[in-house]
Design an enzyme around this catalytic site. Structure first.
Site, PDB file in Angstrom:
ATOM      1  N   HIS A 138      28.952 135.145 -25.532  1.00 24.59           N
ATOM      2  CA  HIS A 138      29.839 134.134 -24.978  1.00 24.59           C
ATOM      3  C   HIS A 138      29.820 134.120 -23.454  1.00 24.59           C
ATOM      4  O   HIS A 138      30.013 133.072 -22.837  1.00 24.59           O
ATOM      5  CB  HIS A 138      31.272 134.363 -25.460  1.00 24.59           C
ATOM      6  CG  HIS A 138      31.542 133.815 -26.829  1.00 24.59           C
ATOM      7  ND1 HIS A 138      31.327 134.535 -27.981  1.00 24.59           N
ATOM      8  CD2 HIS A 138      32.008 132.601 -27.231  1.00 24.59           C
ATOM      9  CE1 HIS A 138      31.652 133.806 -29.031  1.00 24.59           C
ATOM     10  NE2 HIS A 138      32.066 132.623 -28.607  1.00 24.59           N
ATOM     11  N   ASN A 160      33.981 128.904 -37.022  1.00 24.85           N
ATOM     12  CA  ASN A 160      32.650 129.224 -36.485  1.00 24.85           C
ATOM     13  C   ASN A 160      31.792 129.933 -37.537  1.00 24.85           C
ATOM     14  O   ASN A 160      31.160 130.962 -37.281  1.00 24.85           O
ATOM     15  CB  ASN A 160      32.766 130.084 -35.226  1.00 24.85           C
ATOM     16  CG  ASN A 160      31.607 129.874 -34.267  1.00 24.85           C
ATOM     17  OD1 ASN A 160      30.698 129.089 -34.535  1.00 24.85           O
ATOM     18  ND2 ASN A 160      31.614 130.590 -33.156  1.00 24.85           N
TER      19      ASN A 160
END
Length: 471
Positions: A358, A322
Site C-alpha cells: 500500500h 478487497n
C-alpha cells in the site's frame, strides 16, 4: 497530472470543481466508466474473433487510458510489463525467475512510492502500478507452477498454472485490460486467455448472458457513489485534525470515527463494483455454474455487499472486502510460506507485505498491525464462546440475540474506523494526534483482551472441553 490541451484541461478542472472533486479523481472515475462502452464494443465486434485482436484492443485502449490519467508517466507501467516478459522468456520456469520478478516489481513499486510520496492521498502512476505489481508476480508464480508435476500442485494451482510461455501480446493485453487496469480486480492470465478465446461464457460459442448481472453491479456501484457523494463531504479526514474535533466530548469522537470509517470505505466499494460490472459484461466475471445450474458471475467480485453490511465480525469484513487482493496474498504469500511451519508467522508476513504494497507511510504498517491484533483477539473470543457451555447458552437465548448483535455490531464498526485512522492520515504525527484524542481506546481494548482471554478460558471452559480441544 496528465499533459493535455488547454481547453480539455479547463473543462476537466471546471467539472471537477463543480462536483467538489480533484481533476485526477475525475479522470479516474471517467476512465472506470469508459469500460462499459469498451466492453460493449468487445462483445459485439470481437467475441468469437481471433484472440490476438482482443489482445491488441486491450493494449491500445489501456495505453490511451494510461496516458489520459498519467501522461508520460505511463512509461513506468510499460517498462515493468516489458521487463516481466523478458524475465519469463530468458529465465524460464526457475526459482530465480520468481525471485527476480518478486524483487524487481516490489522494489520498483516501493521506489515509486518513495519518490512520489506526499502527506496526502494522491492519484498518481503508482496506483495502477500497485495493481500491476501483483499481476506480474502472480504471473511468475503461475508460470513456475506450470513446470511442476500435477501431484505437487494444489487444486487451485492446477487451475491457474501456465503450461506454455505466454506471448508478449498476451502479457501486455493481460496487463492493460481496461477492466482491471486502474483499481483491479486481480485475475489470472489463464482466465484472461479464456476471455480472449471466447470461452468465458455461460453458453458455449455464444456471447455471455452477462448484461443484467453487470447492470446489477453497476447499479450497486452507483448507489454507493451517491451515498458517498452526499455524506462524504460532511465527514472529511481533515476534520479529525482540527481543534474543533478535539473539543468534542469523548463519546462524540468515538461515534464520529465509527461513522466516518464506514462511509470512507464506500469510495472503494464504488470503484470495485463499477469495475466488476465491466469485467462481468466482457465475460471475465463468469465463474461456472452453481448447484442449480445457474451461471455465477462472481469471478472478479472484490466485495460481498450483503456480508460487508451485515457481518458483526471483523473477520467477516475482511472476507467481504478487497476479496481478490486478499485471495492473491493468501495464495502467493501466505500459503507459499507454509514451509515456515507457523500459521502466525505466515499471516504476519502476509500482512507486512500488504502494508508495504500500500505504501511506505507509517500509517499502513500501524493499520495492518492492528488488523493482525484484532483478528487474533476475535478468534480467541469466538473460541471461548463456542467452548464454554455457559456462554454458548447465553449467546443463543432468543431474548439476547438482538441486543448482543447491536452491541457486537457497534464494537465492530468502531474496529473498522479505528485502524483506518492511520491508513487515511498516513504520517505518525497525524494519526498519533487522533489516537491520543481518544486515549488509544482500540489498543487498550484489544491488548487487554489479548492478556485476559486466557484467564477467562480457565473460568468459563470446563476441563473436559479443553481436553477435547487438544485431542
Amino acid at each position: 497530472m496528465a499533459v493535455t490541451a488547454g481547453s480539455e484541461l479547463t473543462l476537466l478542472q471546471e467539472t471537477a470543481a463543480a462536483v467538489g472533486s480533484s481533476e485526477a479523481a475525475l479522470r479516474l472515475i471517467v476512465s472506470i466508466f469508459i469500460g462499459y462502452p469498451l466492453a460493449l464494443f468487445q462483445r459485439w465486434y470481437l467475441f468469437g474473433k481471433e484472440a490476438h485482436l482482443t489482445y491488441l484492443f486491450h493494449i491500445v485502449t489501456g495505453l490511451l487510458l494510461s496516458y489520459f490519467n498519467f501522461g508520460y508517466q505511463m512509461c513506468h507501467f510499460l517498462l515493468c510489463v516489458v521487463l516481466q516478459f523478458l524475465i519469463l522468456r530468458l529465465m524460464g520456469r526457475t526459482v530465480t525467475a520468481v525471485f527476480t520478478s518478486f524483487s524487481f516489481q516490489t522494489i520498483y513499486l516501493l521506489a515509486g512510492y518513495y519518490y512520489t510520496a506526499t502527506d496526502e492521498y494522491d492519484i498518481k502512476w503508482t496506483m495502477p502500478q500497485c495493481v500491476l505489481t501483483l499481476k506480474m508476480i502472480g504471473l511468475a508464480f503461475d508460470y513456475y507452477d506450470g513446470g511442476k508435476a500435477q501431484d505437487k500442485l494444489t487444486k487451485e494451482q492446477q487451475q491457474l498454472a501456465l503450461y506454455r510461455v505466454p506471448s508478449f501480446l498476451q502479457v501486455a493485453g493481460f496487463s492493460y485490460f481496461y477492466g482491471g487496469l486502474l483499481v483491479g480486480p486481480q485475475f489470472s492470465l489463464r482466465c484472461y486467455q479464456k476471455l480472449a478465446e471466447g470461452t468465458m461464457t455461460d453458453v458455449a460459442g455464444q456471447r455471455p448472458n452477462s448484461i443484467m448481472p453487470a447492470a446489477r453491479r453497476l447499479g450497486l456501484g452507483l448507489f454507493y457513489l451517491t451515498v458517498y457523494a452526499i455524506i462524504g463531504p460532511y465527514l472529511p479526514d481533515s476534520y479529525l485534525l482540527t481543534d474543533q474535533f478535539l473539543d468534542q466530548p469523548f463519546w462524540y469522537r468515538c461515534v464520529y470515527l465509527t461513522i466516518w470509517g464506514k462511509i470512507m470505505l464506500y469510495k472503494y466499494l464504488t470503484c470495485w463494483l463499477v469495475t466488476e460490472g465491466v469485467c462481468i459484461l466482457t465475460g471475465l466475471g463468469y465463474n461456472g455454474m452453481d448447484a442449480s445450474g445457474r451461471p455465477k458471475w462472481d469471478s472478479c467480485a472484490n466485495v460481498k455487499v450483503w456480508l460487508f453490511e451485515t457481518t458483526p465480525l471483523f473477520t467477516g469484513t475482511i472476507a467481504s472486502f478487497n476479496i481478490n487482493t486478499n485471495a492473491w496474498v493468501a495464495r502467493n504469500v501466505f500459503k507459499r510460506l507454509r514451509f515456515l511451519g507457523s500459521k502466525i508467522i505466515s499471516q504476519a508476513a502476509a500482512l507486512l507485505f500488504l502494508a508495504l504494497w500500500h505504501g511506505l507511510h507509517s500509517g499502513y504498517l500501524i493499520c495492518f498491525s492492528l488488523e493482525f491484533l484484532i483478528v487474533i483477539v476475535e478468534k480467541q473470543a469466538i473460541d471461548l464462546v463456542h467452548e464454554s457451555p455457559l456462554l454458548t447458552r447465553l449467546t443463543t437465548l432468543p431474548a439476547l440475540k438482538l441486543p448482543l448483535y447491536i452491541a457486537q455490531q457497534s464494537i465492530h464498526w468502531l474496529c473498522l474506523g479505528y485502524p483506518l485512522v492511520p491508513f487515511c492520515l498516513f504520517t505518525w504525527d497525524k494519526w498519533l494526534r487522533v489516537y491520543m484524542s481518544i486515549y488509544f481506546i482500540g489498543h487498550v481494548l484489544f491488548l487487554s483482551l489479548l492478556l485476559t482471554l486466557p484467564y477467562l478460558r480457565k473460568v468459563f471452559v470446563p476441563r473436559k472441553e479443553k481436553l477435547k480441544k487438544v485431542e
